[in-house]
Design an enzyme around this catalytic site. Structure first.
Site, PDB file in Angstrom:
ATOM      1  N   GLU A 198      -4.136 -12.463 -29.214  1.00  0.00           N
ATOM      2  CA  GLU A 198      -3.453 -13.498 -29.982  1.00  0.00           C
ATOM      3  C   GLU A 198      -3.543 -13.230 -31.476  1.00  0.00           C
ATOM      4  O   GLU A 198      -2.567 -13.367 -32.216  1.00  0.00           O
ATOM      5  CB  GLU A 198      -4.047 -14.885 -29.700  1.00  0.00           C
ATOM      6  CG  GLU A 198      -3.950 -15.333 -28.257  1.00  0.00           C
ATOM      7  CD  GLU A 198      -5.223 -15.023 -27.468  1.00  0.00           C
ATOM      8  OE1 GLU A 198      -5.745 -13.885 -27.565  1.00  0.00           O
ATOM      9  OE2 GLU A 198      -5.681 -15.918 -26.746  1.00  0.00           O
ATOM     10  N   HIS A 221      -8.683 -10.079 -30.682  1.00  0.00           N
ATOM     11  CA  HIS A 221      -8.097 -10.658 -29.476  1.00  0.00           C
ATOM     12  C   HIS A 221      -6.579 -10.458 -29.552  1.00  0.00           C
ATOM     13  O   HIS A 221      -6.004 -10.371 -30.646  1.00  0.00           O
ATOM     14  CB  HIS A 221      -8.394 -12.149 -29.398  1.00  0.00           C
ATOM     15  CG  HIS A 221      -9.813 -12.463 -29.069  1.00  0.00           C
ATOM     16  ND1 HIS A 221     -10.177 -13.665 -28.509  1.00  0.00           N
ATOM     17  CD2 HIS A 221     -10.951 -11.748 -29.213  1.00  0.00           C
ATOM     18  CE1 HIS A 221     -11.488 -13.688 -28.326  1.00  0.00           C
ATOM     19  NE2 HIS A 221     -11.977 -12.538 -28.750  1.00  0.00           N
ATOM     20  N   CYS A 268      -9.041 -18.889 -26.470  1.00  0.00           N
ATOM     21  CA  CYS A 268     -10.389 -19.350 -26.791  1.00  0.00           C
ATOM     22  C   CYS A 268     -10.337 -20.186 -28.066  1.00  0.00           C
ATOM     23  O   CYS A 268      -9.281 -20.332 -28.697  1.00  0.00           O
ATOM     24  CB  CYS A 268     -11.317 -18.147 -26.981  1.00  0.00           C
ATOM     25  SG  CYS A 268     -10.966 -17.182 -28.476  1.00  0.00           S
TER      26      CYS A 268
END
Length: 151
Positions: free
Chosen positions: A48, A46, A76
């Site tokens: 991040e 992801h 998430c």
């Protein structure tokens, strides 16, 4: 956030879900990332997590205590866990993710007593961030239906 949006556009250009992230310390970008799950066949990549990994390498430290994470979509649970574990000071996100977001959309991870507390700001450049995703998925559905003029 505008720099995170630039990273999200890079992701879209290579067929990835357009999510971008940057990490800032002392007013300077120290790392960035965008989704690479499809390209690298890795569910952990992801935006991040890519940015956090790069920041840790740059600072030679796992604690990112004086850093702010900017990301185009609400993180998430996996990414929020990485924020907690890396001790990021602040999270700023653009669009809300009503399927997987954990800063108020599906639930609020801040309601739980973890060992690290941090500031969260949502809805920054929300329309621009959200339109990146909706436009991407609209294009993808059109291509899958065979109604696209794109080659």
């Amino acid at each position: 956030m505008k720099q995170a949006i630039k990273r999200a556009k890079k992701a879209a250009a290579i067929g990835e879900v357009p999510i971008g992230a940057v990490i800032v310390k002392d007013g300077k970008i120290i790392s960035s990332g965008y989704n690479l799950r499809e390209k690298k066949n890795n569910s952990l990549l992801h935006a991040e997590l890519v940015a956090i990994n790069r920041a840790c390498k740059k600072l030679s430290a796992w604690r990112l205590e004086d850093c702010t994470l900017y990301v185009t979509i609400e993180p998430c649970a996996m990414c929020a866990g990485a924020v907690i574990n890396s001790r990021i000071k602040r999270v700023v996100f653009g669009g809300y993710d009503y399927k997987a977001g954990v800063y108020g959309s599906v639930f609020n991870i801040s309601d739980y007593a973890f060992n690290h507390f941090y500031e969260v700001t949502g809805g920054v450049l929300e329309k621009e961030c959200t339109s990146l995703l909706t436009d991407f998925f609209t294009r993808l559905r059109t291509i899958k239906r065979g109604h696209s003029n794109e080659k």
